[in-house]
Design a protein around this motif. Sequence first.
Motif, PDB file in Angstrom:
ATOM      1  N   ASP A 773     -25.625   2.389 -50.895  1.00 30.90           N
ATOM      2  CA  ASP A 773     -25.428   1.246 -50.039  1.00 30.90           C
ATOM      3  C   ASP A 773     -24.097   0.930 -49.413  1.00 30.90           C
ATOM      4  O   ASP A 773     -23.559  -0.139 -49.124  1.00 30.90           O
ATOM      5  N   GLY A 774     -23.263   1.927 -49.394  1.00 31.93           N
ATOM      6  CA  GLY A 774     -21.591   1.894 -48.800  1.00 31.93           C
ATOM      7  C   GLY A 774     -21.000   1.551 -49.952  1.00 31.93           C
ATOM      8  O   GLY A 774     -19.613   1.211 -49.482  1.00 31.93           O
ATOM      9  N   TYR A 775     -21.480   1.118 -51.104  1.00 35.16           N
ATOM     10  CA  TYR A 775     -20.324   0.933 -52.113  1.00 35.16           C
ATOM     11  C   TYR A 775     -20.170   2.176 -52.808  1.00 35.16           C
ATOM     12  O   TYR A 775     -21.222   2.534 -53.332  1.00 35.16           O
ATOM     13  N   ARG A 776     -18.768   2.415 -53.312  1.00 33.65           N
ATOM     14  CA  ARG A 776     -18.480   3.675 -53.873  1.00 33.65           C
ATOM     15  C   ARG A 776     -18.662   3.061 -55.619  1.00 33.65           C
ATOM     16  O   ARG A 776     -17.859   2.250 -56.012  1.00 33.65           O
ATOM     17  N   LEU A 777     -19.246   3.848 -56.273  1.00 32.64           N
ATOM     18  CA  LEU A 777     -19.534   3.527 -57.747  1.00 32.64           C
ATOM     19  C   LEU A 777     -18.952   4.536 -58.792  1.00 32.64           C
ATOM     20  O   LEU A 777     -18.821   5.851 -58.238  1.00 32.64           O
ATOM     21  N   VAL A 778     -18.476   4.090 -59.740  1.00 36.30           N
ATOM     22  CA  VAL A 778     -18.129   4.868 -60.719  1.00 36.30           C
ATOM     23  C   VAL A 778     -19.013   4.913 -61.873  1.00 36.30           C
ATOM     24  O   VAL A 778     -19.929   4.113 -62.225  1.00 36.30           O
ATOM     25  N   ALA A 779     -18.792   5.957 -62.883  1.00 36.12           N
ATOM     26  CA  ALA A 779     -20.077   6.414 -63.865  1.00 36.12           C
ATOM     27  C   ALA A 779     -20.032   4.990 -64.712  1.00 36.12           C
ATOM     28  O   ALA A 779     -18.820   4.229 -65.238  1.00 36.12           O
ATOM     29  N   GLY A 780     -21.156   4.576 -65.058  1.00 35.56           N
ATOM     30  CA  GLY A 780     -21.563   3.354 -65.511  1.00 35.56           C
ATOM     31  C   GLY A 780     -21.447   1.909 -65.145  1.00 35.56           C
ATOM     32  O   GLY A 780     -21.546   0.855 -65.705  1.00 35.56           O
ATOM     33  N   GLN A 781     -21.239   2.146 -63.852  1.00 38.09           N
ATOM     34  CA  GLN A 781     -20.955   0.675 -62.820  1.00 38.09           C
ATOM     35  C   GLN A 781     -22.181   0.252 -62.618  1.00 38.09           C
ATOM     36  O   GLN A 781     -22.846   0.904 -61.702  1.00 38.09           O
ATOM     37  N   PRO A 782     -22.746  -0.966 -62.768  1.00 39.77           N
ATOM     38  CA  PRO A 782     -24.094  -1.677 -62.658  1.00 39.77           C
ATOM     39  C   PRO A 782     -23.916  -2.009 -61.086  1.00 39.77           C
ATOM     40  O   PRO A 782     -22.842  -2.463 -60.556  1.00 39.77           O
ATOM     41  N   ILE A 783     -24.945  -1.877 -60.637  1.00 39.00           N
ATOM     42  CA  ILE A 783     -25.117  -2.607 -58.964  1.00 39.00           C
ATOM     43  C   ILE A 783     -26.452  -3.314 -59.033  1.00 39.00           C
ATOM     44  O   ILE A 783     -27.465  -2.533 -59.391  1.00 39.00           O
ATOM     45  N   PRO A 784     -26.494  -4.478 -58.352  1.00 32.91           N
ATOM     46  CA  PRO A 784     -27.793  -5.157 -58.302  1.00 32.91           C
ATOM     47  C   PRO A 784     -28.526  -4.662 -57.104  1.00 32.91           C
ATOM     48  O   PRO A 784     -27.848  -4.465 -55.946  1.00 32.91           O
ATOM     49  N   ALA A 786     -31.686  -4.959 -54.579  1.00 31.24           N
ATOM     50  CA  ALA A 786     -33.120  -5.853 -54.150  1.00 31.24           C
ATOM     51  C   ALA A 786     -34.185  -4.536 -53.867  1.00 31.24           C
ATOM     52  O   ALA A 786     -34.017  -3.467 -53.742  1.00 31.24           O
ATOM     53  N   SER A 787     -35.516  -5.082 -54.306  1.00 24.31           N
ATOM     54  CA  SER A 787     -36.648  -4.085 -54.089  1.00 24.31           C
ATOM     55  C   SER A 787     -36.401  -3.889 -52.490  1.00 24.31           C
ATOM     56  O   SER A 787     -36.204  -4.526 -51.775  1.00 24.31           O
ATOM     57  N   GLY A 788     -36.869  -2.494 -52.295  1.00 22.45           N
ATOM     58  CA  GLY A 788     -36.965  -1.918 -50.929  1.00 22.45           C
ATOM     59  C   GLY A 788     -36.011  -0.605 -51.013  1.00 22.45           C
ATOM     60  O   GLY A 788     -36.020   0.059 -51.823  1.00 22.45           O
ATOM     61  N   LEU A 789     -35.484  -0.462 -49.734  1.00 16.13           N
ATOM     62  CA  LEU A 789     -34.844   0.904 -49.571  1.00 16.13           C
ATOM     63  C   LEU A 789     -33.220   0.662 -49.726  1.00 16.13           C
ATOM     64  O   LEU A 789     -32.671  -0.226 -48.946  1.00 16.13           O
ATOM     65  N   HIS A 790     -32.786   1.719 -50.124  1.00 17.96           N
ATOM     66  CA  HIS A 790     -31.335   1.847 -50.207  1.00 17.96           C
ATOM     67  C   HIS A 790     -30.710   3.306 -49.830  1.00 17.96           C
ATOM     68  O   HIS A 790     -31.596   4.058 -50.138  1.00 17.96           O
ATOM     69  N   SER A 791     -29.596   3.445 -49.286  1.00 16.21           N
ATOM     70  CA  SER A 791     -29.066   4.756 -49.076  1.00 16.21           C
ATOM     71  C   SER A 791     -28.328   5.317 -50.285  1.00 16.21           C
ATOM     72  O   SER A 791     -27.461   4.402 -51.032  1.00 16.21           O
ATOM     73  N   VAL A 792     -28.294   6.217 -50.688  1.00 15.46           N
ATOM     74  CA  VAL A 792     -27.782   7.066 -51.808  1.00 15.46           C
ATOM     75  C   VAL A 792     -26.954   8.218 -51.331  1.00 15.46           C
ATOM     76  O   VAL A 792     -27.654   9.053 -50.535  1.00 15.46           O
ATOM     77  N   VAL A 793     -25.679   8.497 -51.424  1.00 13.61           N
ATOM     78  CA  VAL A 793     -24.912   9.650 -51.172  1.00 13.61           C
ATOM     79  C   VAL A 793     -24.040  10.379 -52.211  1.00 13.61           C
ATOM     80  O   VAL A 793     -23.375   9.303 -52.922  1.00 13.61           O
ATOM     81  N   VAL A 794     -24.287  11.343 -52.546  1.00 12.01           N
ATOM     82  CA  VAL A 794     -23.389  12.125 -53.529  1.00 12.01           C
ATOM     83  C   VAL A 794     -22.649  13.353 -53.027  1.00 12.01           C
ATOM     84  O   VAL A 794     -23.202  14.232 -52.152  1.00 12.01           O
ATOM     85  N   THR A 795     -21.356  13.437 -53.450  1.00  7.97           N
ATOM     86  CA  THR A 795     -20.601  14.567 -52.752  1.00  7.97           C
ATOM     87  C   THR A 795     -20.006  15.272 -53.797  1.00  7.97           C
ATOM     88  O   THR A 795     -19.477  14.415 -55.084  1.00  7.97           O
ATOM     89  N   TRP A 962     -29.422  -4.442 -40.282  1.00  6.48           N
ATOM     90  CA  TRP A 962     -28.927  -3.719 -41.274  1.00  6.48           C
ATOM     91  C   TRP A 962     -28.833  -4.592 -42.521  1.00  6.48           C
ATOM     92  O   TRP A 962     -28.388  -5.796 -42.423  1.00  6.48           O
ATOM     93  N   PRO A 963     -29.311  -4.122 -43.854  1.00  8.04           N
ATOM     94  CA  PRO A 963     -29.084  -5.165 -44.825  1.00  8.04           C
ATOM     95  C   PRO A 963     -27.606  -5.200 -45.321  1.00  8.04           C
ATOM     96  O   PRO A 963     -26.696  -4.617 -44.829  1.00  8.04           O
ATOM     97  N   VAL A 964     -27.337  -6.001 -46.297  1.00 11.91           N
ATOM     98  CA  VAL A 964     -26.148  -6.244 -46.929  1.00 11.91           C
ATOM     99  C   VAL A 964     -25.614  -4.705 -47.439  1.00 11.91           C
ATOM    100  O   VAL A 964     -26.331  -4.032 -48.186  1.00 11.91           O
ATOM    101  N   LEU A 965     -24.467  -4.469 -46.886  1.00  9.50           N
ATOM    102  CA  LEU A 965     -23.842  -3.105 -47.320  1.00  9.50           C
ATOM    103  C   LEU A 965     -22.339  -3.160 -47.680  1.00  9.50           C
ATOM    104  O   LEU A 965     -21.689  -4.126 -47.042  1.00  9.50           O
ATOM    105  N   GLY A 966     -21.894  -2.237 -48.324  1.00  9.22           N
ATOM    106  CA  GLY A 966     -20.493  -2.234 -48.769  1.00  9.22           C
ATOM    107  C   GLY A 966     -19.710  -1.695 -47.495  1.00  9.22           C
ATOM    108  O   GLY A 966     -18.646  -1.790 -47.402  1.00  9.22           O
ATOM    109  N   HIS A 967     -20.624  -1.019 -46.529  1.00 16.22           N
ATOM    110  CA  HIS A 967     -19.597  -0.334 -45.662  1.00 16.22           C
ATOM    111  C   HIS A 967     -20.758  -0.184 -44.292  1.00 16.22           C
ATOM    112  O   HIS A 967     -21.767   0.109 -44.478  1.00 16.22           O
ATOM    113  N   TYR A 968     -20.396  -0.859 -43.203  1.00 14.95           N
ATOM    114  CA  TYR A 968     -21.255  -0.759 -42.046  1.00 14.95           C
ATOM    115  C   TYR A 968     -20.505   0.189 -40.935  1.00 14.95           C
ATOM    116  O   TYR A 968     -19.056   0.242 -41.046  1.00 14.95           O
ATOM    117  N   PRO A 969     -21.581   0.623 -40.136  1.00 13.72           N
ATOM    118  CA  PRO A 969     -20.988   1.513 -38.996  1.00 13.72           C
ATOM    119  C   PRO A 969     -19.949   0.680 -38.362  1.00 13.72           C
ATOM    120  O   PRO A 969     -20.109  -0.388 -37.953  1.00 13.72           O
TER     121      PRO A 969
END
Length: 997
Positions: A773-784, A786-795, A962-969
Amino acid sequence: MNAPDAPVAQDRTSSWVGRVKWVLAVSAILLAIISGRIIEAARTGAPRPDAPPFLAWLVLGVAAVLLVVAAWPPPKLQPADAAGFLDRFRSMQRKRSFIALLVGAVVCAVAAVPLFWTLNAAAPPESVAGNWWVNTGSWVLYLTTLLLFGAAFVVWERTTRWPQVSGWLPGSSQEHGLSRQTEWILMFVLFGLALLLRLRNLETAPPGLWFDEAYHGYVATQLVAPGGIHKIFIPDIVHFGALYFYLLGGVLSVTGNSVWALRLLPALSGALIAPVLYLLGARLYGWRVGLAAGGLVAVSAWHLTFSRLGMVSMFTVVLDVAVFLCMVQALRTARLGYFAGGGILLGLALQAYYIARLVPLVLAVLLAHLVMTERARVLRPLRAGVVVFAAGTLLAFLPVGMFAVQRPEDFQSRLSTVSIFSPQNSGGDLSAALGRNVRTHLLMFNWQGDTNGRHNLPSSPMLDWLAAALFFAGLGSCLLRAWRWQYAFPVVWFAFTIAAGVLTMPSEAPQSHRTLENSVVTALLAGIFLGEAWGVVTGARTTQWLGTRLAPAAAAQLAAALGAAGVVVVTAWAGAMDIHKYFMVQATSGTVWNSMDGENAYAGRTAVRYGANKDYDVYVAPRIKSTHGFQYLTPHLDTLDWPGMYALPLPASKPGGAIIILDPASAADVAVLARMYPHATFEVAGASDEAPLLYVVKVPAADIATVHGVRAAVSDAGSEQPKSDEIIPDLHYDWSGAGARASTLRLSTTLQVQQYTNYTFDLADEAGELWVDGYRLVAGQPIPLASGLHSVVVTETVHGARGASNLYWSIAGSRSVAVPASNLFDPRKVEPHGLTGLYRPGDDPHVTPEMARVDRVISFRFHTTPLPRPYSVDWAGRIYIPETGRYTFGTMQRSTSQLFLDGQEIITNEKADALKESAQHMAAGWHDIRVIFVDQDNYSHIGLYWTPPGRPRSIIPSPFLWPVLGHYPTDSDSALGPALGQADGTQLPPDRVTHVP
């Protein structure tokens, strides 16, 4: 010397009088037709006056006077004179059988009393389910009572001497009456015509299945179900006895649940009224009147309407008309069998629709009229008859009568609710309310009728102009001869029947349902005018004229045929207008479709069509699923509750795919289904000139399966151009085929989350990057999430063709597992749009949310609330404005809502069920949006609307949210946003839509 010329002079006088009467009768018919055309021209012209022109009423009055003069003197139909009861009893051949049957009836009735008392008093009603004598034995004794009482008077009629009938009798040889065989043929033809019109397209005309119809079916099936409680009275919604429901339950147990079966009894009842009214008219006024009355009621659009509704009212009317026929025959013949039959029929009618309670009043007034006009002569033959009639009524009314004694408030509750004497209904001014009701009900026949689409083509007159003119002329002619009891009878019947509407709430006036018996009375009065006028035209004068050219017998037969032909022609003329009105206009009207809950019936039939063979998952919007109409049509069908658009994409389906049945509130973003599933098809139900009432979406199983997956794009390290781009099933990528050069992998997917909680993601390669959801996560970092759809990107970048890339997740406190493939969707087909909603108990914004959900659109009519009331929802995110311009935003809800744009509150809506709007100048691009909703009341709902430039008002569809995101267009990413053409989420691809009327 002049004596021999006297008969000649008398014949000439008679001939002259005959000619005058012939001219007067023809003139009466023509004037009635002219008055009807005057009123119809005024009603349909412009400008339209408030009431029919006075000239038309004057012409109708003249027509009534001319008929009275032409048919003078009015026949005197005297009640029969008969020997007393004791004299006839002494002459009986089977006295013991008669007495035994009567005593048996009384014993059974007395035995049923304590059982019915216990059944009425049972609390809860289920407590008597195991007591056969109370639950079932009471009804067995009751039915036995009626059978024994009826059998007693069958024995009476067969073993006593029938009284001689005195006085002029219509249908006798004195007026060239018809043979019994001919009468049977006429009645069969009338019944066949009426039944044909009432059974034609009975399933779909009227369209839909009204709530009361469905409730009738629901109650009927419950009463006859194994282990059912055999109630006496239905105190909920309908408020009358259970008798009709047992009959209906018997029909449904044979035919199964369908709209056609639900309407079968009313259709048969309505058709039966035509021959019964023929007999009533023929026995009072002659066969021509009977034929006209029976024919007019058979084709009446008013009568057709209620004969094709699955409710008890028409069943009640046929019982009432049969009671009057029995009493007329009882007065004409003094036979106790008619009194007994009339009493039983009245007792049964009193258990049905409450208009039957007017029948005893009509009979009481008629008896008073007879006593005043015939004096003591009428009392002797009536004394025993009245006792027998009263006994039959009491025995037949026994179960509901006891209920009325035990629970009077429940018995009278419906009348109390609709009574005009309630200050709430009269508005505090009873005289003014009565005046309005009288006027509207008197004008409903030929000027402006019932506005309820279930009862009538809204506002059109209840009668066609021809039948209305004949009715008013017939009413006038009866008033002018009201000293004769047979002419007073329809006037009294009409007055009491119209009072059933006049004395109820003005907000529903004119009321064609509560005054339904006037669909029969008007036909009788119109038949009196038409039949008697045509009887004069084709009577003695015409027979005499034909006798100069034909043999007397042939002349009489031809005159009778002409009499029938004239009545048939006029009836057919009126019938052509009524049949066209009902089948061509009323039954296809969008207003009628809407008022009949057409969407619920169509939804039920659709669910059965696709769900019966288990090949489809059938989803149904909860509001539709909860209706009696849907439940009645799908009694044994398992369907799924449609959770809302936020639940998309659909889970794996059955072989055929999924059927989604949506009401408008849940279909506000239905276009998302068209984009997500390219082969989905849509049925849009509702009248073409009205807003859609129902959407049926058919999604093939292949479409449901192909939206799953993860997009895997591989490029050379440092290059932006992918060398491979494919869809893989999950977040596991095997590098064995990637080549030896350094490569960068980009995995992107849309993740579906079912539970609102904290999630932890684990990427096997610590050098890779993970964005949720536009938030960059590190290993083990929890993120709340919501039920529904979320974007996931891995590079991830690798330097050799070995190993694999994997992404794992876990809920707090559990071990990491691979993200299930069933939760992963192709991001090019499934996009995580909508607003993030935080659901909190109460209305305190600082309380910790109990749930969070990404809602695609803000359009809800809550059947089951997400939290117990009171609760609040705080939706937040961004809205995309496709073009700079003036946009009007609005909210409508129950209980309160607030709307914020770019941090500024633009709407506070505290008025329930009212749309509140605010116009704003908006620049193209993304803007912050927030909606706060507080739900404190029943029937809660919330809708977030907009009116873009040059576009109609609609719910804001998901592509713009658009839902609450860490980064918007950013504004430079405007190509990512939807175009203004997608501003209405109900706009579907025309080639995939079928409109269902």
